[in-house]
Design a protein around this motif. Sequence first.
Motif, PDB file in Angstrom:
ATOM      1  N   UNK A 253      49.835  42.250  41.490  1.00 37.57           N
ATOM      2  CA  UNK A 253      48.898  42.049  40.383  1.00 37.57           C
ATOM      3  C   UNK A 253      49.440  41.018  39.398  1.00 37.57           C
ATOM      4  N   UNK A 254      50.695  41.157  39.047  1.00 36.13           N
ATOM      5  CA  UNK A 254      51.273  40.237  38.075  1.00 36.13           C
ATOM      6  C   UNK A 254      51.316  38.809  38.613  1.00 36.13           C
ATOM      7  N   UNK A 255      51.674  38.654  39.870  1.00 36.43           N
ATOM      8  CA  UNK A 255      51.721  37.314  40.460  1.00 36.43           C
ATOM      9  C   UNK A 255      50.322  36.741  40.608  1.00 36.43           C
ATOM     10  N   UNK A 256      49.368  37.579  40.971  1.00 34.15           N
ATOM     11  CA  UNK A 256      47.987  37.122  41.094  1.00 34.15           C
ATOM     12  C   UNK A 256      47.464  36.597  39.763  1.00 34.15           C
ATOM     13  N   UNK A 257      47.733  37.334  38.688  1.00 35.61           N
ATOM     14  CA  UNK A 257      47.238  36.921  37.376  1.00 35.61           C
ATOM     15  C   UNK A 257      47.934  35.656  36.883  1.00 35.61           C
ATOM     16  N   UNK A 258      49.146  35.414  37.368  1.00 36.62           N
ATOM     17  CA  UNK A 258      49.857  34.185  37.011  1.00 36.62           C
ATOM     18  C   UNK A 258      49.405  33.006  37.860  1.00 36.62           C
ATOM     19  N   UNK A 259      48.609  33.280  38.895  1.00 34.72           N
ATOM     20  CA  UNK A 259      48.180  32.233  39.823  1.00 34.72           C
ATOM     21  C   UNK A 259      46.729  31.830  39.643  1.00 34.72           C
ATOM     22  N   UNK A 260      45.954  32.628  38.910  1.00 36.54           N
ATOM     23  CA  UNK A 260      44.524  32.377  38.811  1.00 36.54           C
ATOM     24  C   UNK A 260      44.243  31.299  37.772  1.00 36.54           C
ATOM     25  N   UNK A 261      43.216  30.494  38.028  1.00 48.19           N
ATOM     26  CA  UNK A 261      42.856  29.409  37.127  1.00 48.19           C
ATOM     27  C   UNK A 261      42.127  29.893  35.889  1.00 48.19           C
ATOM     28  N   UNK A 278      49.244  45.698  33.096  1.00 49.67           N
ATOM     29  CA  UNK A 278      48.627  44.391  33.310  1.00 49.67           C
ATOM     30  C   UNK A 278      49.012  43.453  32.183  1.00 49.67           C
ATOM     31  N   UNK A 279      49.591  42.298  32.490  1.00 48.45           N
ATOM     32  CA  UNK A 279      49.946  41.329  31.446  1.00 48.45           C
ATOM     33  C   UNK A 279      48.698  40.629  30.921  1.00 48.45           C
ATOM     34  N   UNK A 280      48.064  41.214  29.931  1.00 46.84           N
ATOM     35  CA  UNK A 280      46.783  40.716  29.446  1.00 46.84           C
ATOM     36  C   UNK A 280      46.882  39.329  28.828  1.00 46.84           C
ATOM     37  N   UNK A 281      48.090  38.915  28.438  1.00 46.55           N
ATOM     38  CA  UNK A 281      48.232  37.601  27.827  1.00 46.55           C
ATOM     39  C   UNK A 281      47.735  36.506  28.762  1.00 46.55           C
ATOM     40  N   UNK A 282      47.946  36.698  30.071  1.00 45.01           N
ATOM     41  CA  UNK A 282      47.467  35.706  31.039  1.00 45.01           C
ATOM     42  C   UNK A 282      45.943  35.603  31.012  1.00 45.01           C
ATOM     43  N   UNK A 283      45.291  36.740  30.859  1.00 44.94           N
ATOM     44  CA  UNK A 283      43.832  36.739  30.814  1.00 44.94           C
ATOM     45  C   UNK A 283      43.338  36.101  29.522  1.00 44.94           C
ATOM     46  N   UNK A 284      43.971  36.445  28.411  1.00 45.80           N
ATOM     47  CA  UNK A 284      43.536  35.940  27.111  1.00 45.80           C
ATOM     48  C   UNK A 284      43.707  34.423  27.024  1.00 45.80           C
ATOM     49  N   UNK A 290      39.477  40.169  35.250  1.00 40.37           N
ATOM     50  CA  UNK A 290      39.651  41.040  36.402  1.00 40.37           C
ATOM     51  C   UNK A 290      38.282  41.570  36.798  1.00 40.37           C
ATOM     52  N   UNK A 291      37.955  41.414  38.060  1.00 42.70           N
ATOM     53  CA  UNK A 291      36.673  41.861  38.601  1.00 42.70           C
ATOM     54  C   UNK A 291      36.924  42.958  39.621  1.00 42.70           C
ATOM     55  N   UNK A 292      36.371  44.137  39.383  1.00 37.04           N
ATOM     56  CA  UNK A 292      36.489  45.197  40.371  1.00 37.04           C
ATOM     57  C   UNK A 292      35.525  44.992  41.522  1.00 37.04           C
ATOM     58  N   UNK A 293      35.873  45.565  42.679  1.00 37.09           N
ATOM     59  CA  UNK A 293      34.995  45.485  43.850  1.00 37.09           C
ATOM     60  C   UNK A 293      35.016  46.821  44.562  1.00 37.09           C
ATOM     61  N   UNK A 294      33.844  47.371  44.813  1.00 33.67           N
ATOM     62  CA  UNK A 294      33.736  48.662  45.483  1.00 33.67           C
ATOM     63  C   UNK A 294      32.720  48.584  46.625  1.00 33.67           C
ATOM     64  N   UNK A 295      33.159  48.946  47.788  1.00 36.88           N
ATOM     65  CA  UNK A 295      32.275  49.141  48.933  1.00 36.88           C
ATOM     66  C   UNK A 295      31.567  47.873  49.370  1.00 36.88           C
ATOM     67  N   UNK A 296      30.227  47.980  49.539  1.00 38.11           N
ATOM     68  CA  UNK A 296      29.438  46.981  50.245  1.00 38.11           C
ATOM     69  C   UNK A 296      27.977  47.330  50.085  1.00 38.11           C
TER      70      UNK A 296
END
Length: 349
Positions: A253-261, A278-284, A290-296
């Motif tokens: 999770x931390x690496x993903x948030x550091x990699x997203x544009x 969750x390191x929210x500073x990256x989001x801010x 962060x987008x949740x995804x459930x099922x189909x």
Amino acid sequence: MRAVVYRGREDLAITDVPEPPVGHGEVRLRVGVNGICGTDLHEYFAGPIFIPNGEKHPLTGRELPVTLGHEFSGTIVEIGPGVDGHVVGDRVAVMPLYYCGTCSRCTEGRYNVCAQIGFHGLMSDGGMAETTVVPQRMLHTLPDDVSLELGALVEPMSVAYHAAKLGAVTPDSTAVVFGAGPIGIGLWFALRGLGLEQVRVVEPSATRRAAVERLGAATLDPGAVDVPAAVADLTDGRGADAVYDAAGVRPAVQTALASVGSGKPMVSVAIYETPIETPLINLVMGESRIQGSLCYTHEDYAAVIAMMARGHYDTTGWTERIALGDVVAEGFEALYAGRKMKVLVDPTA
């Protein structure tokens, strides 16, 4: 008939159970193949989590014990009254959702996040048995060139396809998938099916990296490279257009948030057994999210089956078929120990 009955944490019984009757609008399937899902593992080793225990599910009226299995395909062997459009002998994949149809989410068309959502095989007796009875609305007919084995993978591949779409990617996008388990592999297939060329799969396990590389994926080893720096190099410093967490662990999770544009999503499709900081500073600072995804949805199922019919999915090197009687040692325990990636149970063996 033989079935795998869940009675509580680390308590499975491979036993004979009576076949349930076929009611109005239902069919009986002879189960062809049933996959063991990550959710099944969580229930076995840490549950009951989603399986009702002490209070019956509002839509199915069921609680422990239940026959497991929600990733399955089969052949119709009996049809109940009120069923139209299907006949005995049809080969089908099953979209195992129970939903109320009346809550605000359902009336908005978002039945995959129904407020009372249930799953065939968690909130009712499922497909890890010789036969199972399902409502007709769960059925998706399989084309002749899609095997029952692939049919059992429609469910997890639809989980991945639904998540891939939530990343709002285009063929020109760069996407990074964290985790090369079955859902991570499914994400790679889905993203490639959506036309993306620039997809990287991040996985610390050499065995899993090798498996997804054999399918054609480009991978990154987080133990050997600086993943955010590698993604920055790949995107001229912009960061990924979408990142997908299919690992469910803090480092991913931390690496993903550091990699997203900037302004882009991390789509979370993992199951989290414990809270993750969750390191929210990256989001801010990047106005990322962060987008949740459930099922189909039924549309996701149709899209995956169509891609399977075109030969898009390859099970080489990451799936293994076992007999029903081996489900504990060669299924649940082997998966939990990391000795296998995806196990498909054959109820006839």
